[in-house]
Scaffold this motif. Structure first.
Motif, mmCIF file in Angstrom:
data_model
loop_
_atom_site.group_PDB
_atom_site.id
_atom_site.type_symbol
_atom_site.label_atom_id
_atom_site.label_comp_id
_atom_site.label_asym_id
_atom_site.label_seq_id
_atom_site.Cartn_x
_atom_site.Cartn_y
_atom_site.Cartn_z
ATOM 1 N N CYS A 361 0.824 -1.210 0.000
ATOM 2 C CA CYS A 361 0.000 0.000 0.000
ATOM 3 C C CYS A 361 0.860 1.262 0.000
ATOM 4 N N VAL A 362 1.952 1.248 0.741
ATOM 5 C CA VAL A 362 2.851 2.398 0.772
ATOM 6 C C VAL A 362 3.447 2.653 -0.606
ATOM 7 N N MET A 363 3.887 1.585 -1.270
ATOM 8 C CA MET A 363 4.479 1.746 -2.593
ATOM 9 C C MET A 363 3.452 2.275 -3.593
ATOM 10 N N TRP A 364 2.241 1.775 -3.532
ATOM 11 C CA TRP A 364 1.191 2.263 -4.424
ATOM 12 C C TRP A 364 0.877 3.734 -4.146
ATOM 13 N N TRP A 365 0.804 4.100 -2.878
ATOM 14 C CA TRP A 365 0.554 5.488 -2.490
ATOM 15 C C TRP A 365 1.667 6.402 -2.998
ATOM 16 N N ILE A 366 2.910 5.950 -2.929
ATOM 17 C CA ILE A 366 4.048 6.751 -3.393
ATOM 18 C C ILE A 366 3.894 7.091 -4.865
ATOM 19 N N PHE A 367 3.581 6.100 -5.690
ATOM 20 C CA PHE A 367 3.506 6.345 -7.122
ATOM 21 C C PHE A 367 2.270 7.160 -7.503
ATOM 22 N N ILE A 368 1.138 6.959 -6.804
ATOM 23 C CA ILE A 368 -0.041 7.770 -7.072
ATOM 24 C C ILE A 368 0.234 9.237 -6.716
ATOM 25 N N SER A 369 0.827 9.471 -5.540
ATOM 26 C CA SER A 369 1.140 10.842 -5.118
ATOM 27 C C SER A 369 2.154 11.488 -6.045
ATOM 28 N N LEU A 370 3.146 10.719 -6.453
ATOM 29 C CA LEU A 370 4.165 11.256 -7.344
ATOM 30 C C LEU A 370 3.562 11.631 -8.698
ATOM 31 N N SER A 371 2.632 10.834 -9.181
ATOM 32 C CA SER A 371 1.968 11.138 -10.443
ATOM 33 C C SER A 371 1.160 12.421 -10.346
ATOM 34 N N GLN A 372 0.421 12.600 -9.241
ATOM 35 C CA GLN A 372 -0.380 13.809 -9.068
ATOM 36 C C GLN A 372 0.498 15.048 -8.916
ATOM 37 N N THR A 373 1.587 14.930 -8.147
ATOM 38 C CA THR A 373 2.483 16.073 -7.959
ATOM 39 C C THR A 373 3.139 16.481 -9.268
ATOM 40 N N THR A 374 3.581 15.511 -10.047
ATOM 41 C CA THR A 374 4.211 15.815 -11.333
ATOM 42 C C THR A 374 3.216 16.457 -12.290
ATOM 43 N N LYS A 375 1.984 15.967 -12.294
ATOM 44 C CA LYS A 375 0.963 16.541 -13.172
ATOM 45 C C LYS A 375 0.684 17.984 -12.792
ATOM 46 N N LEU A 376 0.625 18.270 -11.500
ATOM 47 C CA LEU A 376 0.374 19.627 -11.037
ATOM 48 C C LEU A 376 1.499 20.565 -11.445
ATOM 49 N N LEU A 377 2.743 20.109 -11.333
ATOM 50 C CA LEU A 377 3.877 20.947 -11.706
ATOM 51 C C LEU A 377 3.925 21.182 -13.212
#
Length: 544
Positions: A361-377
């Motif tokens: 779950c932690v690994m999945w959360w990391i990649f989901i959050s990273l995808s959202q942060t990159t999209k926002l930037l």
């Protein structure tokens, strides 16, 4: 996140359940021997490792009419799983066998026996043999093994019983049969109890060929983390005025990693020179490792969420981070303690499954959050921060690919159904994951290192909010030069330049060094919380 990356993450999530922990091999045992208890010992040995045996007990509690027939059986096998995965009750049935458990497997065996007239003779230290006991190859029941006899290369020490003949996994079985004087058979075995001390000492003292590389690995990694800590301390001391909050997290993880590697190295050093370890020290090392891994996962999560870089605060996400960190710490500590104490059963199974689920779950959360942060930037077109997260994303993708390849390799080499011959590389199964995180930590250190321009990565509500007019005037020139665009001073009404106070100089430095960015009006849902939304509306009303 691309579909291929998501597929890699899912594969890694499900294969993490197959991972297992390894425990260090001791070389000194104090086994309690009685009428119903025999002894089985397992260890990987270097060639020419000497096996010592000594009996200890209370003469007053020993029957003077009792004699003992002690027999032993030393067996080597190229198959690691035959030695270490065979239960004790089945291993006792291997005593005296002249063939392998399965056809096609190979190995050697040696055996012998000693007779002691009484307890005094049993407890007295002595030289058991003056010649090296013969050993012969283990074969299938259809073939006849050929005996090979050797002599001791030097004078045997007191208590020396046998020597290993090859670098290989060994199983050593000892049987003690009591006899009454004048009687060859006893209808009822008399009660007796004493301690048998067994030690195996080779070219590298008490260290085994399976643990020696891992001890060297912890020594090297301890030095690496010391260098990490020294470098991070130097950077922090040079730019202590510009430190970000996330940089303190990085420093804490480095310190815990350094302590973890030092404690594990001291445990393996204790085994090397003493033959055994203090269980409390190993449990402390496992708990320290669990704490470090928990903080490490939280560190990667808060970087992926953009804490201090895209978001000034995490809001309600903090509670979820704390909950996940505590759960991982709990299950990781339980799994480590049970591995050290040899715990099995339902508790160990629940601990392993719970740890694997939380890690997934932690690994999945990391990649989901990273995808959202990159999209926002990308929508904000923040070049500097986007470049940082692109490097971080590439590092995590590389880690996922390397993990999947390594898991496939370990399942093929270490967890195969047939004969497991890759026991020399068992240390890699533990070292790889520690080395992989150290690589990720090094990348985080380089990307978020303290510097004079550290503030270009920090979140500023006046910079990271919507500013369309500024975008039209200066379309990301500051971002292209990483926040180093210089602006001229503004003349006053009489044409003269004002003298700047210390506060004005600080404000001017912020204006010159913190880059302006393009705001994002398309994703209000990704803003941190209601407070930040209200602040954005206030800034817009001022500009209007």
């Amino acid at each position: 996140m691309p579909d291929a990356t998501a597929h890699w993450v899912r594969a890694l999530v499900f294969t993490l359940v197959l991972r297992g922990g390894t425990a260090a091999e001791v070389s000194l045992w104090n086994a309690e021997i009685n009428a119903t208890q025999d002894a089985v010992f397992r260890k990987t040995l270097y060639a020419n490792t000497t096996i010592f045996m000594k009996f200890q007990g209370d003469l007053a509690s020993c029957d003077g009419n009792l004699s003992f027939n002690v027999s032993w059986y030393l067996r080597s096998s190229v198959c690691y799983n035959e030695v270490f995965n065979t239960p004790d009750n089945k291993a006792m049935s291997m005593f005296g066998l002249e063939h392998m458990l399965r056809d096609g497997w190979s190995g050697y065996y040696s055996q012998g026996y000693m007779f002691f007239d009484n307890c005094s003779s049993l407890f007295l230290p002595k030289v058991y043999y003056t010649e090296f006991n013969p050993y012969q190859p283990l074969s299938s029941p259809k073939s006849d093994p050929s005996n090979q006899t050797f002599t001791w290369p030097d004078k045997p020490d007191i208590g020396a019983l046998a020597k290993s003949w090859d670098d290989s996994p060994y199983i050593f079985i000892v049987k003690v049969q009591p006899l009454l004087r004048g009687e060859d058979d006893i209808s009822e075995v008399p009660n007796f109890a004493f301690t048998m001390k067994v030690e195996m000492k080779g070219p590298n003292d008490y260290s085994s060929p399976a643990d020696w590389p891992l001890m060297m690995f912890f020594m090297v990694m301890c030095i690496v983390y010391v260098l990490f800590g020294a470098l991070w301390l130097f950077w922090s001391a040079c730019y202590w005025r510009d430190l970000l909050r996330i940089q303190f997290w990085i420093g804490a993880v480095i310190i815990l990693g350094m302590l973890e590697k030092a404690v594990f190295y001291s445990v393996y050093q204790s085994i090397r020179y003493k033959g055994e370890y203090v269980q409390g020290a190993v449990i402390f090392a496992e708990l320290l490792s669990a704490l470090k891994r928990s903080l490490a996962r939280i560190l990667v999560l808060i970087v992926s969420l953009g804490y201090g870089i895209v978001k000034p605060r995490l809001g309600t996400t903090v509670h979820r981070l704390v909950a996940v960190g505590l759960l991982y710490l709990l299950f990781s500590a339980v799994e480590g303690v049970l591995r050290v104490t040899g715990g099995h059963g339902t508790v160990a199974l629940v601990g392993n499954l719970g740890l694997s689920l939380i890690d997934s779950c932690v690994m999945w959360w990391i990649f989901i959050s990273l995808s959202q942060t990159t999209k926002l930037l990308k929508l904000r077109r923040n070049v500097v921060k986007l470049s940082l997260y692109q490097h971080f994303t590439n590092t995590l993708i590389f880690s996922v690919v390397a993990s999947i390849i390594f898991i496939i390799w370990t399942n093929k080499v270490f967890r195969m159904v047939g004969c497991q011959t890759g026991w020399r590389d068992l240390w890699v199964d533990d070292a790889f994951w520690r080395l992989l995180f150290s690589t990720i930590l090094l990348v985080i250190m380089v990307l978020l290192r303290p510097s004079a321009n550290s503030q270009r990565f920090s979140h500023s509500p006046l910079i990271d909010e919507d500013d369309e007019e500024e975008e039209a005037k200066e379309p990301m020139l500051n971002e292209a030069f990483e926040g180093m665009k210089m602006r001229g001073s503004k003349p006053d009404t009489n044409g003269s330049q004002k003298l700047l106070s210390k506060e004005d100089e600080d404000l001017k430095w912020v204006e010159e060094n913190i880059p302006t960015t393009v705001a994002d009006v398309a994703l209000p849902a990704l803003l941190d919380d209601e407070e930040e939304i209200l602040k954005t509306k206030m800034e817009r009303s001022k500009m209007e």
